[in-house]
Design a protein around this motif. Structure first.
Motif, PDB file in Angstrom:
ATOM      1  N   HIS A   1      27.094 -86.405  52.402  1.00  9.57           N
ATOM      2  CA  HIS A   1      28.298 -86.989  51.825  1.00  9.57           C
ATOM      3  C   HIS A   1      28.650 -88.329  52.453  1.00  9.57           C
ATOM      4  O   HIS A   1      29.498 -89.037  51.925  1.00  9.57           O
TER       5      HIS A   1
ATOM      6  N   ASN B   1      28.090 -91.202  50.078  1.00  8.54           N
ATOM      7  CA  ASN B   1      29.010 -91.243  48.947  1.00  8.54           C
ATOM      8  C   ASN B   1      30.267 -92.044  49.268  1.00  8.54           C
ATOM      9  O   ASN B   1      30.927 -92.529  48.362  1.00  8.54           O
TER      10      ASN B   1
ATOM     11  N   LYS C   1      26.755 -94.669  41.072  1.00 12.31           N
ATOM     12  CA  LYS C   1      28.092 -94.210  41.443  1.00 12.31           C
ATOM     13  C   LYS C   1      28.920 -93.850  40.206  1.00 12.31           C
ATOM     14  O   LYS C   1      29.589 -92.821  40.186  1.00 12.31           O
TER      15      LYS C   1
ATOM     16  N   MET D   1      27.561 -90.591  38.813  1.00 15.08           N
ATOM     17  CA  MET D   1      27.946 -89.446  39.640  1.00 15.08           C
ATOM     18  C   MET D   1      29.401 -89.055  39.388  1.00 15.08           C
ATOM     19  O   MET D   1      29.728 -87.869  39.328  1.00 15.08           O
ATOM     20  N   GLU D   2      30.267 -90.041  39.233  1.00 12.54           N
ATOM     21  CA  GLU D   2      31.670 -89.748  38.955  1.00 12.54           C
ATOM     22  C   GLU D   2      31.821 -89.072  37.594  1.00 12.54           C
ATOM     23  O   GLU D   2      32.597 -88.132  37.450  1.00 12.54           O
TER      24      GLU D   2
ATOM     25  N   HIS E   1      29.542 -87.265  36.091  1.00  9.48           N
ATOM     26  CA  HIS E   1      28.977 -85.923  36.251  1.00  9.48           C
ATOM     27  C   HIS E   1      29.974 -85.004  36.958  1.00  9.48           C
ATOM     28  O   HIS E   1      30.150 -83.848  36.571  1.00  9.48           O
ATOM     29  N   LYS E   2      30.617 -85.534  37.984  1.00  9.70           N
ATOM     30  CA  LYS E   2      31.593 -84.746  38.731  1.00  9.70           C
ATOM     31  C   LYS E   2      32.779 -84.359  37.841  1.00  9.70           C
ATOM     32  O   LYS E   2      33.255 -83.222  37.877  1.00  9.70           O
ATOM     33  N   ALA E   3      33.245 -85.300  37.017  1.00  3.72           N
ATOM     34  CA  ALA E   3      34.363 -85.022  36.107  1.00  3.72           C
ATOM     35  C   ALA E   3      33.963 -83.955  35.088  1.00  3.72           C
ATOM     36  O   ALA E   3      34.754 -83.048  34.796  1.00  3.72           O
TER      37      ALA E   3
ATOM     38  N   LYS F   1      31.681 -81.648  35.492  1.00  2.00           N
ATOM     39  CA  LYS F   1      31.514 -80.385  36.202  1.00  2.00           C
ATOM     40  C   LYS F   1      32.875 -79.735  36.478  1.00  2.00           C
ATOM     41  O   LYS F   1      33.033 -78.519  36.349  1.00  2.00           O
ATOM     42  N   GLU F   2      33.862 -80.544  36.873  1.00  2.00           N
ATOM     43  CA  GLU F   2      35.198 -80.019  37.153  1.00  2.00           C
ATOM     44  C   GLU F   2      35.875 -79.494  35.896  1.00  2.00           C
ATOM     45  O   GLU F   2      36.632 -78.541  35.952  1.00  2.00           O
TER      46      GLU F   2
END
Length: 151
Positions: A28, A31, A72, A75-76, A78-80, A82-83
């Motif tokens: 991390h 990141n 970046k 990834m953001e 993808h993270k959104a 996933k959440e």
């Protein structure tokens, strides 16, 4: 005797957990860096490995900066996703994989144009080793996920 075995078992478990946290922190740490910082670090690593000249360093840094910024944002996103719990369709997965492979092809062409023959051969070898390393890491992660799901 049983107490010694139990103490040894507990200590080994604690050490394993400490190592896991350490690797998680290391993963991390990148990141938290800006795309410019990531590009600078990658350029310096590449300079050490391939003995780049000043012109090559400048071109590599701009290439790495654009790649880091793009990575970046992806990834953001993808993270959104996933959440939110949203699942990707097979068409979306295909599209992402196809785009990733196109990016790798373009990167390879750019590297071939930037580096001389010896540097390019060395870079290819580095990429091959990195690919093998990533496959091992991925399989280890899958094994850990399988163990966690059994519990």
């Amino acid at each position: 005797m049983k107490k010694l075995v139990m103490i040894a078992f507990l200590l080994s478990g604690m050490m394993a957990m400490a190592q896991k946290e350490e690797t998680k922190d290391r993963r991390h740490s990148m990141n938290d860096l800006s795309p410019e910082q990531i590009a600078t670090l990658q350029t310096k690593k590449m300079t050490l490995a391939l003995d780049l000249n000043e012109a090559q360093q400048a071109k590599m840094k701009s290439l790495f900066a654009s790649n880091a910024a793009e990575r970046k944002t992806k990834m953001e996103a993808h993270k959104a996703r996933k959440e939110s719990g949203e699942k990707m369709t097979s068409e979306e997965r295909y599209s992402i994989q196809n785009e990733r492979l196109d990016h790798q092809i373009a990167l390879k062409k750019e590297m071939k144009a930037l580096l001389n023959d010896d540097q390019y051969a060395k870079w290819e070898k580095m990429q091959h080793r990195r690919g093998k390393h990533m496959k091992v890491k991925r399989s280890q992660r899958k094994n850990l996920e399988g163990i966690k799901s059994e519990k």
